[in-house]
Design an enzyme around this catalytic site. Structure first.
Site, PDB file in Angstrom:
ATOM      1  N   ASN A 171       0.885  -1.167   0.000  1.00  0.00           N
ATOM      2  CA  ASN A 171       0.000   0.000   0.000  1.00  0.00           C
ATOM      3  C   ASN A 171       0.925   1.220   0.000  1.00  0.00           C
ATOM      4  O   ASN A 171       1.602   1.485   1.000  1.00  0.00           O
ATOM      5  CB  ASN A 171      -0.860  -0.044   1.256  1.00  0.00           C
ATOM      6  CG  ASN A 171      -2.097   0.816   1.214  1.00  0.00           C
ATOM      7  OD1 ASN A 171      -2.783   0.942   2.217  1.00  0.00           O
ATOM      8  ND2 ASN A 171      -2.426   1.413   0.087  1.00  0.00           N
ATOM      9  N   ASN A 178      -6.723  10.351  -0.208  1.00  0.00           N
ATOM     10  CA  ASN A 178      -6.759   9.261  -1.162  1.00  0.00           C
ATOM     11  C   ASN A 178      -6.109   9.699  -2.476  1.00  0.00           C
ATOM     12  O   ASN A 178      -5.855  10.887  -2.697  1.00  0.00           O
ATOM     13  CB  ASN A 178      -8.202   8.825  -1.422  1.00  0.00           C
ATOM     14  CG  ASN A 178      -8.868   8.273  -0.178  1.00  0.00           C
ATOM     15  OD1 ASN A 178      -8.309   7.446   0.531  1.00  0.00           O
ATOM     16  ND2 ASN A 178     -10.080   8.742   0.093  1.00  0.00           N
ATOM     17  N   CYS A 236      -5.715   5.752   7.731  1.00  0.00           N
ATOM     18  CA  CYS A 236      -5.099   4.713   6.906  1.00  0.00           C
ATOM     19  C   CYS A 236      -4.108   3.957   7.766  1.00  0.00           C
ATOM     20  O   CYS A 236      -3.099   4.526   8.196  1.00  0.00           O
ATOM     21  CB  CYS A 236      -4.414   5.321   5.688  1.00  0.00           C
ATOM     22  SG  CYS A 236      -3.540   4.108   4.675  1.00  0.00           S
ATOM     23  N   CYS A 253      -4.649  -2.800   2.775  1.00  0.00           N
ATOM     24  CA  CYS A 253      -5.400  -1.731   3.444  1.00  0.00           C
ATOM     25  C   CYS A 253      -5.410  -2.052   4.932  1.00  0.00           C
ATOM     26  O   CYS A 253      -5.938  -3.090   5.341  1.00  0.00           O
ATOM     27  CB  CYS A 253      -6.825  -1.644   2.902  1.00  0.00           C
ATOM     28  SG  CYS A 253      -7.881  -0.456   3.773  1.00  0.00           S
ATOM     29  N   GLY A 254      -4.811  -1.184   5.744  1.00  0.00           N
ATOM     30  CA  GLY A 254      -4.691  -1.466   7.169  1.00  0.00           C
ATOM     31  C   GLY A 254      -6.024  -1.479   7.894  1.00  0.00           C
ATOM     32  O   GLY A 254      -6.349  -2.429   8.617  1.00  0.00           O
ATOM     33  N   THR A 255      -6.828  -0.420   7.699  1.00  0.00           N
ATOM     34  CA  THR A 255      -8.144  -0.414   8.351  1.00  0.00           C
ATOM     35  C   THR A 255      -9.011  -1.526   7.778  1.00  0.00           C
ATOM     36  O   THR A 255      -9.831  -2.125   8.484  1.00  0.00           O
ATOM     37  CB  THR A 255      -8.843   0.944   8.172  1.00  0.00           C
ATOM     38  OG1 THR A 255      -8.913   1.274   6.778  1.00  0.00           O
ATOM     39  CG2 THR A 255      -8.118   2.041   8.926  1.00  0.00           C
TER      40      THR A 255
END
Length: 299
Positions: free
Chosen positions: A14, A78, A87, A238-240
């Site tokens: 990412n 974004n 993020c 994507c961390g979340t």
């Protein structure tokens, strides 16, 4: 922004462009950010991060009111230039960048508080990289989610029929969809955005997950995940989203599900651990690496 130096970084694929702007002097707008993040005519990135001192941004000053040690704010956008609350991979890359630039000092075992649009986040330096208390997770539509295990229908390229999804908030919105096997996950066409009904106000990130057998132990769960992020498209990680995917899978698995999870994404693997937070709510601690790639000066 001619002459401004940017740094490229990533967390499990990412990727981000990061700029230091301590006093908020740069004129950032959606068009400029989108141009920088364009993968063909710009530098290319899933997101744009400005390192700004919290006192120089309204959202940062709000964080400092309750967390005075949050000197630095992660001003995250974004790739289309739209603002985002949070993020998880970006936080790790952001803190790694602050350390590398000498803006903060953080030894292994120590922690640091930073500001985000989702409030203050505590980041610890650990052997595997960084571990971030992502805060409390929750259901967006609580009653329906708890009773049926889903609150949305999701359509995506590669799926013959709409699939049930579960809406999870990690400060930003997510819709998690379970698939039967890795083959179905691989065949998804996430170059276009999945359709979610009912359509959430402000959009949603959509995660597709497949439970895997864990090589670690019965006390650690494992899932594979792909994600389409609002405002960015499909990303390597994507961390979340990883946190939301672990939360949804754990909920579907029932009371005996583990509190520790490994999430395999196209760009690597992340860890998610469920803990009781200081607010007596269940928090998720996200862990994983962060890498600085190189520098570029805008012409």
């Amino acid at each position: 922004m001619a002459g401004v130096e940017l740094t490229k970084a990533h967390g499990t694929g990412n990727d981000f462009v990061i700029v230091t702007d301590p006093e908020g002097n740069l004129a950032l707008d959606a068009e400029l950010v989108a141009a920088v993040c364009d993968r063909h005519q710009g530098i290319g990135a899933d997101g744009f991060i400005r390192a700004i001192r919290s006192e120089h941004l309204a959202e940062g000053r709000s964080v400092v009111e309750s967390h005075s040690s949050a000197e630095w704010f992660m001003d995250y956008r974004n790739s289309d230039g739209s603002l985002s609350e949070m993020c998880g991979n970006g936080v790790r890359a952001f803190v790694h960048y602050l350390i590398h630039e000498g803006l903060v000092s953080l030894e292994e075992g120590q922690s640091l508080t930073i500001g985000t649009r989702d409030g203050a986040k505590t980041v610890a330096r650990v052997a595997s990289g960084y571990a971030v208390d992502m805060g409390a997770w929750g259901f967006i539509d609580g009653e329906e989610a708890r009773s049926s295990g889903s609150d949305a229908l999701v359509t995506a390229r590669g799926l013959k029929t709409p699939r049930p999804g579960l809406s999870i908030t990690m400060g930003n919105p997510h819709t998690v969809v379970a698939l039967a096997g890795e083959e179905k996950l691989e065949k998804l066409g996430l170059e276009s955005a999945p359709t979610v009904r009912p359509h959430p106000d402000g959009g949603t990130n959509v995660e597709f997950v497949v439970p895997l057998d864990s090589d670690e132990s019965e006390t650690i769960g494992r899932i594979a995940m792909r994600v389409h992020e609002r405002g960015s498209g499909e990303t390597q990680s994507c961390g979340t989203g990883a946190c939301a995917a672990a939360a949804a899978t754990r909920f579907w698995a029932g009371e005996d599900a583990p509190d520790e999870w490994i999430i395999d994404v196209p760009g690597g693997s992340l860890g998610a651990t469920f803990v009781l937070g200081p607010d007596d709510l269940e928090h998720i601690v996200l862990s994983g690496p962060a890498t600085l790639v190189g520098r570029v000066v805008l012409m």
